[in-house]
Design a protein around this motif. Structure first.
Motif, PDB file in Angstrom:
ATOM      1  N   LEU A   1      -9.799  -5.832 -14.354  1.00 13.62           N
ATOM      2  CA  LEU A   1      -9.309  -6.656 -13.002  1.00 13.62           C
ATOM      3  C   LEU A   1      -8.284  -6.087 -12.631  1.00 13.62           C
ATOM      4  CD1 LEU A   1     -10.308  -9.632 -12.204  1.00 13.62           C
ATOM      5  CD2 LEU A   1      -8.046 -10.200 -13.007  1.00 13.62           C
ATOM      6  N   ASP A   2      -8.201  -4.765 -12.493  1.00 17.05           N
ATOM      7  CA  ASP A   2      -6.836  -4.170 -12.071  1.00 17.05           C
ATOM      8  C   ASP A   2      -7.019  -3.903 -10.382  1.00 17.05           C
ATOM      9  OD1 ASP A   2      -4.665  -2.743 -11.847  1.00 17.05           O
ATOM     10  OD2 ASP A   2      -5.272  -0.947 -12.649  1.00 17.05           O
ATOM     11  N   LEU A   3      -6.873  -5.084 -10.016  1.00 14.82           N
ATOM     12  CA  LEU A   3      -7.203  -5.287  -8.552  1.00 14.82           C
ATOM     13  C   LEU A   3      -5.908  -4.561  -7.754  1.00 14.82           C
ATOM     14  CD1 LEU A   3      -8.564  -8.679  -8.150  1.00 14.82           C
ATOM     15  CD2 LEU A   3      -9.770  -6.820  -7.809  1.00 14.82           C
TER      16      LEU A   3
ATOM     17  N   LEU B   1       3.175 -10.140  -2.471  1.00 13.63           N
ATOM     18  CA  LEU B   1       1.994  -9.931  -3.505  1.00 13.63           C
ATOM     19  C   LEU B   1       1.615  -8.167  -3.697  1.00 13.63           C
ATOM     20  CD1 LEU B   1      -0.040 -11.000  -5.414  1.00 13.63           C
ATOM     21  CD2 LEU B   1      -1.636 -11.334  -3.499  1.00 13.63           C
ATOM     22  N   THR B   2       1.482  -7.621  -2.586  1.00 14.14           N
ATOM     23  CA  THR B   2       1.141  -5.936  -2.569  1.00 14.14           C
ATOM     24  C   THR B   2       2.268  -5.200  -2.005  1.00 14.14           C
ATOM     25  OG1 THR B   2      -0.139  -6.120  -0.705  1.00 14.14           O
ATOM     26  CG2 THR B   2      -1.189  -6.683  -2.379  1.00 14.14           C
ATOM     27  N   GLY B   3       3.113  -5.744  -1.148  1.00 16.13           N
ATOM     28  CA  GLY B   3       4.080  -4.991  -0.341  1.00 16.13           C
ATOM     29  C   GLY B   3       3.423  -4.050   0.561  1.00 16.13           C
TER      30      GLY B   3
ATOM     31  N   ASN C   1      -0.992  -8.909 -13.027  1.00 15.87           N
ATOM     32  CA  ASN C   1      -0.435  -7.474 -13.510  1.00 15.87           C
ATOM     33  C   ASN C   1      -1.280  -6.892 -14.772  1.00 15.87           C
ATOM     34  OD1 ASN C   1       1.156  -7.283 -16.581  1.00 15.87           O
ATOM     35  ND2 ASN C   1       1.640  -9.377 -15.759  1.00 15.87           N
ATOM     36  N   PRO C   2      -1.434  -5.798 -14.772  1.00 16.66           N
ATOM     37  CA  PRO C   2      -2.448  -5.359 -15.898  1.00 16.66           C
ATOM     38  C   PRO C   2      -2.304  -5.249 -17.106  1.00 16.66           C
ATOM     39  CG  PRO C   2      -1.859  -3.345 -14.319  1.00 16.66           C
ATOM     40  CD  PRO C   2      -1.146  -4.906 -13.972  1.00 16.66           C
ATOM     41  N   THR C   3      -0.721  -5.117 -17.571  1.00 14.49           N
ATOM     42  CA  THR C   3      -0.412  -5.183 -19.051  1.00 14.49           C
ATOM     43  C   THR C   3      -0.520  -6.341 -19.540  1.00 14.49           C
ATOM     44  OG1 THR C   3       1.717  -4.920 -18.137  1.00 14.49           O
ATOM     45  CG2 THR C   3       0.720  -2.761 -19.032  1.00 14.49           C
TER      46      THR C   3
END
Lengths: 286, 289
Positions: free
Chosen positions: B144-146, B232-234, B125-127
């Protein structure tokens, strides 16, 4: 040791330790987050140690977290998973042992064909079978019941489990049952008195494979179990998708995730070699 | 007349045979049949020829999902094999504490793909996740905002998948390495062949059957890759990380397009059959070698 050799050794251990970190970190993060309170889990870096670690998140995850509109936690779902896993595993093992015995030691005509028919099922994607199965269960009046979810687990578990038992029984000396047959024993008698006592090891391996497979399943639980028998994997996934009161509580989500992971993880740590044989048993060529 | 034990043995198989014939083969034929009908919520039996297949192949979401099957599958299998092989060879060097390493490398295989996906989604998660941590180390522009990038989100599936399954490859190949006859190693030393060349030219070819085994196990994970994507990504962002398994389930149970979903399931089955034929060829090649 030569200097080059020593450098190689150091490189080797460096590689192993780095890789071990890569494998360990996700679990460590899950544990750390589960020990934090909600604000800390949301605000601070996931790598920081919890300021005042407690088990609050676990008790909330277990008994009062909201999954959709149902705010009773995942504790109940834990027991659903236990019941589904216990029933599916015991029924599959019983059937698989009987099947394996019949296929291995009775020189039945077309035994190979039966095994082949069965094994195809192990490699076909579930997606091509689920919809007709749903229709069949609906017609039978058991759609989204405990019976339905147990039946599909048995159905999809049988091929590999039967193969495991059959491959083990094939290696038993044929004299074993010949002697019993001369004494006039029947199929079930021989199975119970001669075969079953020899099956403990293979049953452990097959049992581990079945328990982890059923416990970790998501798709079949999602489609066939219904609300009342929803297994833990399904509820933990929808728990993480539900943001209760708008703010996600990651500490609770991670506690729930950990609780879902714990049974197979403990099984893995306690059973060691058997576990490895179980998960690789699916690999023996048919 | 008494029933012979032989007859009992045959009788014991009847429930399983029935279950298989109806549950597997009946269901497969039924699905293939439905793929030629315009069924929406409920099955109808009106013949629609190849309409559903035409619609499917021109659906952008299916094109993405089907491509992802190969992108994800190729990377996942490739990295799992490479990592598993490296780890197996590393552990084969008489390492101290081998069983500890083995336990750490293999434990993810005990976890479900749901748990794997949820843990990695949190880690990435990016935050507050990995990106934030690396930035706090002083790499301010590290990104790393994959998960939110349609082009790169598929790689999160690969990373999490390899994390989950590389240990399995390691344990299978390590068992293979251990079973290599010590005489072969001794002969190599006598002839002065370096260890790395022994691995490449002598030992690894002996592991071929085990590599094929790993291929089958990993391949089945790819075809069934539904859980990991959901957790993971829906399938997102958008439908950039969709896979056929998810496309099919969504269209059966949420979008009420039974005909279309059946066509997709049939194509997935065909794909699996073709891939298995290829694996069969590989296996034969290994036996001939």
């Amino acid at each position: 040791m030569t200097p080059a050799g020593r450098a190689g050794r150091i490189g080797l251990y460096l590689f192993l330790v780095t890789t071990a970190l890569f494998f360990a970190i996700p679990l460590v993060i899950v544990v750390l987050t589960a020990l934090k309170d909600a604000d800390e889990a949301r605000g601070a870096s996931i790598f920081l140690l919890p300021r005042s670690p407690d088990l609050e998140a676990f008790s909330k995850a277990w008994s009062s977290a909201c999954i959709g509109r149902d705010c009773n936690g995942i504790g109940g779902r834990f027991w659903n998973s236990v019941v589904i896993t216990a029933l599916a595993t015991s029924i599959s093992l019983l059937l698989a042992s009987l099947n394996g015995f019949a296929l291995a030691l009775w020189n039945l005509r077309r035994a190979g064909l039966v095994l082949g028919l069965l094994l195809v099922g192990a490699f076909v994607p579930y997606q091509i079978m689920i919809y007709p199965l749903v229709r069949m269960f609906a017609v039978g009046g058991i759609h989204q019941t405990l019976a339905a979810v147990v039946i599909v687990h048995v159905l999809f578990g049988l091929p590999i489990l039967t193969l495991i038992f059959r491959n083990y029984y094939v290696g038993l000396p044929p004299e074993l049952i010949k002697a019993a047959r001369v004494d006039g024993a029947g199929f079930f008698q021989i199975w119970r008195l001669v075969i079953l006592p020899l099956s403990l090891n293979v049953a452990i391996v097959a049992g581990i494979l079945s328990v982890t497979g059923v416990w970790n399943d998501y798709l079949l639980g999602l489609i066939f179990s219904g609300q009342n028998w929803q297994p833990m994997t399904v509820s933990v996934a929808s728990l993480s998708a539900t943001a209760s009161s708008g703010v996600p509580e990651q500490n609770v989500n991670m506690a729930a995730t950990l609780l879902t992971a714990l049974p197979p993880l403990l099984l893995y740590l306690l059973s060691g070699k058997y576990f490895v044989r179980g998960v690789t048993a699916g690999a023996v060529k048919g | 007349m008494a029933i012979t034990p032989q007859a009992t043995a045959r009788f014991v198989l009847v429930p399983t045979i029935l279950l298989t014939v109806v549950g597997y083969y009946g269901s497969i034929l039924w699905t293939i049949g439905l793929s030629f009908t315009p069924s929406r919520i409920l099955p109808v039996s009106r013949w629609a020829g190849l309409d559903m297949y035409e619609r499917l192949l021109s659906t952008e979401r299916w094109q993405v999902a089907y491509t992802n099957l190969f992108v994800f599958g190729g990377l996942y299998i490739g990295f799992c094999l490479a990592a598993g092989l490296l780890l197996a060879i590393a552990l084969d060097q008489g390492v101290k504490g081998r069983s500890v390493y083995q336990t750490i490398f293999l434990y993810p295989i005990a976890l479900s793909f749901i748990v794997t996906g949820l843990a990695w989604r949190w880690l990435l998660n990016p935050t507050t996740g990995l990106q934030d941590y690396v930035r706090s180390l002083g790499f301010e522009s590290f990104s790393l905002d994959l998960l939110s990038s349609p082009e790169r989100a598929i790689f999160t599936l690969v990373i999490a998948g390899v994390w989950h399954s590389a240990g399995l490859v390691m344990v299978i190949l390590f068992a293979g390495l251990q079973s290599v006859d010590q005489e072969i190693w001794r002969a190599g030393r006598v002839d002065g062949i370096p260890r790395h060349r022994m691995y490449r030219h002598v030992v690894l070819p002996m592991l071929w059957p085990m590599v094929v085994t790993c291929l089958v196990l990993l391949g089945m994970n790819v075809v069934r890759s539904y859980d990991l994507v959901v957790a993971l990504t829906g399938g997102g962002p958008g439908f950039s990380t969709d896979v056929p398994a998810k496309f099919i389930v969504d269209h059966y149970f949420e979008r009420q397009s039974v005909g279309l979903a059946s066509a997709a399931a049939t194509l997935l089955l065909l794909t699996v059959v073709v891939l298995f034929a290829l694996v069969g060829l590989l296996r034969r090649r290994g036996e001939a070698a």
